[in-house]
Design a protein around this motif. Structure first.
Motif, PDB file in Angstrom:
ATOM      1  N   ASP A   9      24.772  99.862 -32.419  1.00  0.00           N
ATOM      2  CA  ASP A   9      24.939  98.644 -31.629  1.00  0.00           C
ATOM      3  C   ASP A   9      25.629  97.538 -32.428  1.00  0.00           C
ATOM      4  O   ASP A   9      26.104  96.568 -31.860  1.00  0.00           O
ATOM      5  N   TYR A  32      28.289 102.097 -28.430  1.00  0.00           N
ATOM      6  CA  TYR A  32      27.549 100.945 -28.943  1.00  0.00           C
ATOM      7  C   TYR A  32      26.138 100.850 -28.377  1.00  0.00           C
ATOM      8  O   TYR A  32      25.437  99.885 -28.644  1.00  0.00           O
ATOM      9  N   ASP A  33      25.730 101.835 -27.595  1.00  0.00           N
ATOM     10  CA  ASP A  33      24.365 101.868 -27.075  1.00  0.00           C
ATOM     11  C   ASP A  33      23.988 103.314 -26.770  1.00  0.00           C
ATOM     12  O   ASP A  33      24.837 104.200 -26.726  1.00  0.00           O
ATOM     13  N   SER A  36      25.480 105.051 -23.430  1.00  0.00           N
ATOM     14  CA  SER A  36      26.873 105.495 -23.580  1.00  0.00           C
ATOM     15  C   SER A  36      26.947 106.742 -24.454  1.00  0.00           C
ATOM     16  O   SER A  36      27.706 107.671 -24.163  1.00  0.00           O
ATOM     17  N   LEU A  55      18.389 101.303 -31.484  1.00  0.00           N
ATOM     18  CA  LEU A  55      19.335 100.804 -30.480  1.00  0.00           C
ATOM     19  C   LEU A  55      18.611  99.869 -29.521  1.00  0.00           C
ATOM     20  O   LEU A  55      17.414 100.037 -29.267  1.00  0.00           O
ATOM     21  N   PRO A  56      19.304  98.900 -28.961  1.00  0.00           N
ATOM     22  CA  PRO A  56      18.635  97.922 -28.095  1.00  0.00           C
ATOM     23  C   PRO A  56      18.160  98.499 -26.760  1.00  0.00           C
ATOM     24  O   PRO A  56      17.182  98.013 -26.202  1.00  0.00           O
ATOM     25  N   ASP A  57      18.807  99.539 -26.275  1.00  0.00           N
ATOM     26  CA  ASP A  57      18.465 100.043 -24.945  1.00  0.00           C
ATOM     27  C   ASP A  57      17.557 101.260 -24.949  1.00  0.00           C
ATOM     28  O   ASP A  57      16.895 101.562 -23.955  1.00  0.00           O
TER      29      ASP A  57
END
Length: 115
Positions: A9, A32-33, A36, A55-57
């Protein structure tokens, strides 16, 4: 050379690592996530995946499990983390290897050129 997926990310980190791989002759993709990355790995076969586990998600370990069930199931998957203590508690057992941030040029080149 192989197909490599970089998942981080932190865009600067992912892009820098991707540029190193490109210079070494690899075919490179960047995500970036986690969503994806999972989508890309379900549509293409990657030989090597560098996967940030924070990762943020989604947790990178979950992304690793998804990749292991798809087209890239035979990929070598390298966990990338800033948490040095994680390597000793078994949380990286689904990965083939791991790197602790910050990553050195030598480390990335070694993994990109390993058989």
């Amino acid at each position: 050379m192989g197909k490599v997926l970089f998942v981080d990310d932190h865009r600067d980190t992912a892009d820098m690592l991707a540029n190193i791989a490109l210079e070494l002759g690899h075919c490179v993709s960047v995500a970036y996530d986690g969503a994806s990355a999972s989508r890309m790995a379900s549509q293409e076969v990657f030989d090597l995946v560098f996967l940030d586990i924070s990762l943020p998600d989604v947790d990178g370990r979950d992304v690793c499990s998804q990749i292991r069930c798809g087209l890239s199931r035979h990929a070598r998957i390298v966990a990338v983390t800033g948490r040095a203590e994680i390597r000793t508690n078994g949380e990286l057992s689904a990965f083939d290897d791991w790197l602790i941030k910050p990553i050195s040029m030598h480390q990335i080149e070694h993994l990109l050129t390993a058989p």
